[in-house]
Design a protein around this motif. Structure first.
Motif, PDB file in Angstrom:
ATOM      1  N   LEU A  81       0.864  -1.169   0.000  1.00 20.06           N
ATOM      2  CA  LEU A  81       0.000   0.000   0.000  1.00 20.06           C
ATOM      3  C   LEU A  81       0.905   1.225   0.000  1.00 20.06           C
ATOM      4  O   LEU A  81       1.577   1.499   0.992  1.00 20.06           O
ATOM      5  CB  LEU A  81      -0.934   0.038   1.211  1.00 20.06           C
ATOM      6  N   GLN A  82       0.935   1.912  -1.130  1.00 20.30           N
ATOM      7  CA  GLN A  82       1.691   3.142  -1.234  1.00 20.30           C
ATOM      8  C   GLN A  82       0.783   4.281  -0.819  1.00 20.30           C
ATOM      9  O   GLN A  82      -0.298   4.463  -1.388  1.00 20.30           O
ATOM     10  CB  GLN A  82       2.183   3.339  -2.675  1.00 20.30           C
ATOM     11  N   MET A  83       1.223   5.047   0.163  1.00 22.14           N
ATOM     12  CA  MET A  83       0.391   6.115   0.711  1.00 22.14           C
ATOM     13  C   MET A  83       1.106   7.446   0.499  1.00 22.14           C
ATOM     14  O   MET A  83       2.186   7.667   1.052  1.00 22.14           O
ATOM     15  CB  MET A  83       0.136   5.874   2.200  1.00 22.14           C
ATOM     16  N   ASN A  84       0.497   8.287  -0.303  1.00 19.62           N
ATOM     17  CA  ASN A  84       1.075   9.602  -0.599  1.00 19.62           C
ATOM     18  C   ASN A  84       0.212  10.700  -0.020  1.00 19.62           C
ATOM     19  O   ASN A  84      -0.982  10.500   0.263  1.00 19.62           O
ATOM     20  CB  ASN A  84       1.185   9.792  -2.115  1.00 19.62           C
ATOM     21  N   ASN A  85       0.816  11.858   0.143  1.00 21.34           N
ATOM     22  CA  ASN A  85       0.106  13.039   0.620  1.00 21.34           C
ATOM     23  C   ASN A  85      -0.730  12.722   1.871  1.00 21.34           C
ATOM     24  O   ASN A  85      -1.919  13.019   1.936  1.00 21.34           O
ATOM     25  CB  ASN A  85      -0.795  13.601  -0.484  1.00 21.34           C
ATOM     26  N   LEU A  86      -0.054  12.133   2.829  1.00 22.26           N
ATOM     27  CA  LEU A  86      -0.751  11.722   4.054  1.00 22.26           C
ATOM     28  C   LEU A  86      -1.233  12.922   4.844  1.00 22.26           C
ATOM     29  O   LEU A  86      -0.599  13.995   4.833  1.00 22.26           O
ATOM     30  CB  LEU A  86       0.177  10.873   4.909  1.00 22.26           C
ATOM     31  N   ASN A  87      -2.343  12.751   5.510  1.00 21.92           N
ATOM     32  CA  ASN A  87      -2.848  13.789   6.400  1.00 21.92           C
ATOM     33  C   ASN A  87      -3.157  13.193   7.768  1.00 21.92           C
ATOM     34  O   ASN A  87      -3.123  11.967   7.951  1.00 21.92           O
ATOM     35  CB  ASN A  87      -4.058  14.492   5.792  1.00 21.92           C
ATOM     36  N   THR A  88      -3.459  14.046   8.717  1.00 23.42           N
ATOM     37  CA  THR A  88      -3.629  13.577  10.101  1.00 23.42           C
ATOM     38  C   THR A  88      -4.781  12.597  10.242  1.00 23.42           C
ATOM     39  O   THR A  88      -4.777  11.757  11.148  1.00 23.42           O
ATOM     40  CB  THR A  88      -3.829  14.767  11.050  1.00 23.42           C
ATOM     41  N   GLU A  89      -5.754  12.673   9.364  1.00 23.75           N
ATOM     42  CA  GLU A  89      -6.883  11.740   9.439  1.00 23.75           C
ATOM     43  C   GLU A  89      -6.506  10.341   8.987  1.00 23.75           C
ATOM     44  O   GLU A  89      -7.297   9.404   9.156  1.00 23.75           O
ATOM     45  CB  GLU A  89      -8.061  12.279   8.627  1.00 23.75           C
ATOM     46  N   ASP A  90      -5.337  10.179   8.424  1.00 18.48           N
ATOM     47  CA  ASP A  90      -4.854   8.854   8.049  1.00 18.48           C
ATOM     48  C   ASP A  90      -4.206   8.134   9.229  1.00 18.48           C
ATOM     49  O   ASP A  90      -3.854   6.954   9.116  1.00 18.48           O
ATOM     50  CB  ASP A  90      -3.836   8.955   6.910  1.00 18.48           C
ATOM     51  N   THR A  91      -4.047   8.826  10.340  1.00 14.08           N
ATOM     52  CA  THR A  91      -3.465   8.206  11.525  1.00 14.08           C
ATOM     53  C   THR A  91      -4.358   7.074  12.018  1.00 14.08           C
ATOM     54  O   THR A  91      -5.541   7.277  12.291  1.00 14.08           O
ATOM     55  CB  THR A  91      -3.281   9.247  12.638  1.00 14.08           C
ATOM     56  N   ALA A  92      -3.800   5.880  12.097  1.00 18.41           N
ATOM     57  CA  ALA A  92      -4.578   4.701  12.493  1.00 18.41           C
ATOM     58  C   ALA A  92      -3.654   3.495  12.547  1.00 18.41           C
ATOM     59  O   ALA A  92      -2.504   3.551  12.094  1.00 18.41           O
ATOM     60  CB  ALA A  92      -5.701   4.432  11.492  1.00 18.41           C
ATOM     61  N   MET A  93      -4.185   2.411  13.078  1.00 15.95           N
ATOM     62  CA  MET A  93      -3.532   1.116  12.950  1.00 15.95           C
ATOM     63  C   MET A  93      -4.005   0.514  11.639  1.00 15.95           C
ATOM     64  O   MET A  93      -5.212   0.454  11.386  1.00 15.95           O
ATOM     65  CB  MET A  93      -3.902   0.220  14.118  1.00 15.95           C
ATOM     66  N   TYR A  94      -3.062   0.099  10.825  1.00 17.29           N
ATOM     67  CA  TYR A  94      -3.394  -0.470   9.526  1.00 17.29           C
ATOM     68  C   TYR A  94      -3.209  -1.980   9.561  1.00 17.29           C
ATOM     69  O   TYR A  94      -2.164  -2.482   9.992  1.00 17.29           O
ATOM     70  CB  TYR A  94      -2.510   0.143   8.447  1.00 17.29           C
ATOM     71  N   TYR A  95      -4.218  -2.666   9.073  1.00 17.06           N
ATOM     72  CA  TYR A  95      -4.226  -4.117   9.108  1.00 17.06           C
ATOM     73  C   TYR A  95      -4.285  -4.690   7.697  1.00 17.06           C
ATOM     74  O   TYR A  95      -5.043  -4.193   6.848  1.00 17.06           O
ATOM     75  CB  TYR A  95      -5.431  -4.643   9.886  1.00 17.06           C
ATOM     76  N   CYS A  96      -3.532  -5.738   7.495  1.00 22.09           N
ATOM     77  CA  CYS A  96      -3.579  -6.479   6.239  1.00 22.09           C
ATOM     78  C   CYS A  96      -4.578  -7.612   6.385  1.00 22.09           C
ATOM     79  O   CYS A  96      -4.595  -8.314   7.404  1.00 22.09           O
ATOM     80  CB  CYS A  96      -2.190  -7.024   5.937  1.00 22.09           C
TER      81      CYS A  96
END
Length: 125
Positions: A81-96
């Motif tokens: 998962l390529q994540m660009n232009n991250l913002n504060t709302e993307d803050t989280a635990m990410y699960y596969c």
């Protein structure tokens, strides 16, 4: 026994990029639907991006569309998962998540889906 392992999370400033990876032992990726979900405190888990077993269908939540890109390398048994232009709302635990996902105009798991332990993504201002 199946083990799913995520990596690549971390702390990044808003506007930055991160790349998550997911590998698994005890199964092969061929023809399995896979995806990334995330959950932050006080919120429900949401499907961020998923990809069908053939790779022909992908799903992105509205909040990440145009910024995140999901891809898979079956030969390496790896999901990205390529994540660009991250913002504060993307803050989280990410699960596969691997296997038995619905991938269409939304992404959903099932009781047969395998999950990783998660990797934390924190975006600071």
């Amino acid at each position: 026994q199946v083990q799913v392992m995520e990596s690549g999370g971390g702390l990044v400033q808003a506007g930055g990029t991160l790349s998550l990876s997911c590998t698994a032992s005890g199964l092969t990726f061929d023809a399995r639907s896979m995806g990334w979900f995330r959950q932050s405190p006080g919120k429900e888990r949401e499907g961020v991006s998923c990809i069908s077993g053939s790779g022909s269908t992908t799903y992105y939540s509205d909040s990440v569309k145009g910024r995140f890109t999901i891809s898979r390398d079956n030969a390496k048994n790896t999901l990205y998962l390529q994540m660009n232009n991250l913002n504060t709302e993307d803050t989280a635990m990410y699960y596969c998540a691997i296997g038995r996902l619905y991938v269409g105009n939304w992404c959903g798991d099932s009781a047969s889906t395998y999950w990783g332990q998660g990797t934390q993504v924190t975006v600071s201002t």
